[in-house]
Design a protein around this motif. Structure first.
Motif, PDB file in Angstrom:
ATOM      1  N   LEU A  92       0.816  -1.199   0.000  1.00  0.00           N
ATOM      2  CA  LEU A  92       0.000   0.000   0.000  1.00  0.00           C
ATOM      3  C   LEU A  92       0.855   1.255   0.000  1.00  0.00           C
ATOM      4  CD1 LEU A  92      -2.738  -1.023   2.592  1.00  0.00           C
ATOM      5  CD2 LEU A  92      -2.880  -1.062   0.120  1.00  0.00           C
ATOM      6  N   GLY A  93       1.993   1.164   0.672  1.00  0.00           N
ATOM      7  CA  GLY A  93       2.864   2.316   0.759  1.00  0.00           C
ATOM      8  C   GLY A  93       3.440   2.734  -0.581  1.00  0.00           C
ATOM      9  N   LYS A  94       3.539   1.805  -1.508  1.00  0.00           N
ATOM     10  CA  LYS A  94       4.101   2.099  -2.829  1.00  0.00           C
ATOM     11  C   LYS A  94       3.015   2.247  -3.891  1.00  0.00           C
ATOM     12  CE  LYS A  94       8.540  -0.022  -1.960  1.00  0.00           C
ATOM     13  NZ  LYS A  94       9.558  -0.931  -2.449  1.00  0.00           N
ATOM     14  N   GLY A  95       1.789   2.450  -3.448  1.00  0.00           N
ATOM     15  CA  GLY A  95       0.698   2.652  -4.395  1.00  0.00           C
ATOM     16  C   GLY A  95       0.064   1.374  -4.901  1.00  0.00           C
ATOM     17  N   ALA A  96       0.337   0.260  -4.243  1.00  0.00           N
ATOM     18  CA  ALA A  96      -0.256  -1.015  -4.666  1.00  0.00           C
ATOM     19  C   ALA A  96      -1.703  -1.104  -4.178  1.00  0.00           C
ATOM     20  CB  ALA A  96       0.542  -2.177  -4.098  1.00  0.00           C
ATOM     21  N   TYR A  97      -2.461  -1.969  -4.794  1.00  0.00           N
ATOM     22  CA  TYR A  97      -3.839  -2.225  -4.395  1.00  0.00           C
ATOM     23  C   TYR A  97      -3.933  -3.660  -3.917  1.00  0.00           C
ATOM     24  CZ  TYR A  97      -4.932   1.968  -7.086  1.00  0.00           C
ATOM     25  OH  TYR A  97      -4.968   3.242  -7.573  1.00  0.00           O
ATOM     26  N   GLY A  98      -4.838  -3.900  -2.986  1.00  0.00           N
ATOM     27  CA  GLY A  98      -5.045  -5.253  -2.495  1.00  0.00           C
ATOM     28  C   GLY A  98      -6.503  -5.493  -2.178  1.00  0.00           C
ATOM     29  N   ILE A  99      -6.936  -6.729  -2.391  1.00  0.00           N
ATOM     30  CA  ILE A  99      -8.312  -7.116  -2.102  1.00  0.00           C
ATOM     31  C   ILE A  99      -8.271  -8.351  -1.217  1.00  0.00           C
ATOM     32  CG2 ILE A  99     -10.538  -7.833  -3.049  1.00  0.00           C
ATOM     33  CD1 ILE A  99      -9.707  -6.632  -5.699  1.00  0.00           C
ATOM     34  N   HIS A 100      -9.022  -8.323  -0.125  1.00  0.00           N
ATOM     35  CA  HIS A 100      -9.155  -9.471   0.754  1.00  0.00           C
ATOM     36  C   HIS A 100     -10.012 -10.516   0.054  1.00  0.00           C
ATOM     37  CE1 HIS A 100     -10.735 -11.716   4.278  1.00  0.00           C
ATOM     38  NE2 HIS A 100      -9.544 -11.444   4.789  1.00  0.00           N
ATOM     39  N   GLN A 101      -9.902 -11.752   0.453  1.00  0.00           N
ATOM     40  CA  GLN A 101     -10.670 -12.818  -0.198  1.00  0.00           C
ATOM     41  C   GLN A 101     -12.171 -12.627  -0.068  1.00  0.00           C
ATOM     42  OE1 GLN A 101      -9.194 -16.251   1.772  1.00  0.00           O
ATOM     43  NE2 GLN A 101     -10.570 -16.068   3.496  1.00  0.00           N
ATOM     44  N   SER A 102     -12.614 -11.820   0.905  1.00  0.00           N
ATOM     45  CA  SER A 102     -14.044 -11.557   1.055  1.00  0.00           C
ATOM     46  C   SER A 102     -14.492 -10.369   0.218  1.00  0.00           C
ATOM     47  CB  SER A 102     -14.385 -11.299   2.523  1.00  0.00           C
ATOM     48  OG  SER A 102     -13.779 -10.102   2.959  1.00  0.00           O
ATOM     49  N   GLY A 103     -13.559  -9.725  -0.489  1.00  0.00           N
ATOM     50  CA  GLY A 103     -13.920  -8.611  -1.349  1.00  0.00           C
ATOM     51  C   GLY A 103     -13.620  -7.248  -0.756  1.00  0.00           C
ATOM     52  N   ARG A 104     -13.176  -7.184   0.494  1.00  0.00           N
ATOM     53  CA  ARG A 104     -12.835  -5.902   1.110  1.00  0.00           C
ATOM     54  C   ARG A 104     -11.511  -5.409   0.546  1.00  0.00           C
ATOM     55  NH1 ARG A 104     -13.023  -6.683   7.437  1.00  0.00           N
ATOM     56  NH2 ARG A 104     -12.177  -4.573   7.293  1.00  0.00           N
TER      57      ARG A 104
END
Length: 70
Positions: A1-13
């Motif tokens: 996140l600190g480098k501008g990445a995106y992430g999605i939890h397996q539940s969609g959050r």
């Protein structure tokens, strides 16, 4: 996140700078509870449901659209 990445939890959050600390704390507390109850086994997370799959798919679509707009 600190480098501008995106992430999605397996539940969609989505993982965001606003919720990452809370999500990590929830994970830590769940692990701590599981380790404390070795004799009385605590089950892990519930199985994924069709609703979880739909939320994840929608979040992934939003992420792709957001990425393509940039």
């Amino acid at each position: 996140l600190g480098k501008g990445a995106y992430g999605i939890h397996q539940s969609g959050r989505w993982y965001t700078n606003e919720n990452i600390d809370q999500m990590l704390m929830e994970r830590h507390l769940a692990k701590k509870a599981r380790n404390a109850k070795k004799r009385n086994h605590i089950k892990g997370p519930a199985k994924r449901t069709a609703e979880d799959d739909a939320r994840f798919a929608e979040s992934l679509k939003r992420l792709i659209h957001k990425y393509l707009e940039v």
